[in-house]
Scaffold this active site. Structure first.
Site: not given
Ligand code: F6P
Length: 328
Positions: A15, A130, A132, A176, A252, A258, A261
């Site tokens: 990613g 990354t 993450d 993740r 809501r 994405h 990213r």
């Protein structure tokens, strides 16, 4: 003794994350500075297998430090998981005269690099890229700082509309299997609750907390949900669950996806990428291999790739406590 490494390949894999371009730029310019060749490998391991290479000089990386994404493109490559795939990649590198590579990516990409090093005794160096922040051996991965700032900005906007309508929002964020983005961005955005995989306090506690929040006079609420959380319900199911048990709430959902990213890297990510690129090339030239460059207490450090990928990073307990206190 002069290094035997005269040509270094660089690529991005897995990613993408903001800061990857800044890291490519740094690797390319360090090579130029040290008068060795640099080759860009397109589409990660896939491009390596196919021989998708292009020589890069200092000017090839002009005006990319500020850009999100990766000019070298990225891919997740199934073929590289096989011995035959890695053999093809090795043959391509040898044909091109590449003596070593720098891989900018996450856990999966590092695992591939480690196998490659072990099988062919080929010099490899990793830069953690990354959003993450899930790699051991570094306090920060490239793109994480940008991603949490993106989330905070998005949640600030959601809060405007949430409070105008007295609504509760479940906001799903990436990460993740880990909750770093959720916890840090959640504290930064003043979320009422943060649900992360590392700590499953159960749905009862969520209801209790939302009840308390309403009773204390809060007009709107934001609950940040890490995509890997362990409540057993996704954000849409959480919405239904809360509406069923607490009809006072108008709920809501917003899945940020994405967008986390993308975007221009923060100054922190640009500087970190620049530092890591220099360290990666210099370490290869010093004869080191199979390491990842990381940052700890403001200092760059090398960690064997095998250690960097062997477990998940741990959540910051102190920040969890701060988050609990802030929701009072
Ligand atoms: O590892 C980065 C990441 O953005 C995770 O946060 C997310 O779970 C995953 O990649 C999404 O992958 P893809 O872009 O393949 O859908």
């Amino acid at each position: 003794m002069a290094s035997e490494i005269k040509k270094i390949g660089v690529f991005t894999s897995g990613g993408d994350s903001p800061g990857m371009n800044a890291a490519i730029r740094s690797v390319v310019r360090t090579c130029a500075y040290l008068k060795i060749e640099c080759v860009g490998i397109y589409r990660g391991y896939q491009g390596m297998i196919e021989g998708d290479f292009k020589t890069l000089d200092a000017r090839s990386v002009n005006n990319i430090i500020n850009k999100g994404g990766t000019i070298l493109k990225s891919a997740r490559c199934e073929e590289f998981r096989t011995k035959q795939g890695r053999q093809k990649a090795y043959d391509q590198l040898i044909k091109e005269g590449i003596d070593a590579f720098v891989v900018i990516g996450g856990n999966g990409s590092f695992h591939g690099a480690m196998l490659f090093h072990e099988e062919f005794n080929f010099p490899v160096m990793g830069i953690p890229g990354t959003i993450d922040n899930d790699i051991l051996g570094t306090s920060y991965t490239l793109g994480y700082d940008t991603a949490i700032n993106t989330v905070v900005e998005a949640v600030d906007k959601i809060r405007d509309t949430a409070s105008s309508h007295n609504r509760l929002f479940f906001v799903e964020v990436m990460g993740r299997d880990v909750g770093h983005i959720a916890l840090n961005a959640g504290v930064g955005a003043g979320a009422e609750e943060i649900l992360i995989p590392e700590q499953n306090l159960g749905l009862e506690r969520l209801l209790e907390s939302l009840k308390r929040s309403k009773a204390s006079g809060k007009s709107s609420s934001i609950v940040i949900v890490a995509e890997g959380d362990r409540t057993g319900k996704n954000v849409f199911e959480l919405k239904e669950y809360v509406e069923q048990h607490l009809p006072i709430y108008d709920v809501r959902v917003s899945v940020l996806g994405h967008m986390q990213r993308g975007g221009n890297p923060t100054c922190y990510d640009r500087v970190l990428a620049s530092r890591m690129g220099v360290k990666a090339v210099e370490s290869l030239l010093e004869g080191k291999s199979n390491y990842m460059v990381g940052i700890r207490d403001t200092k760059l450090v090398l960690t064997p790739i095998a250690d960097a990928i062997k477990a998940h990073t741990e959540i910051d307990e102190e920040l969890l406590r701060v988050s609990d206190i802030m929701t009072t």
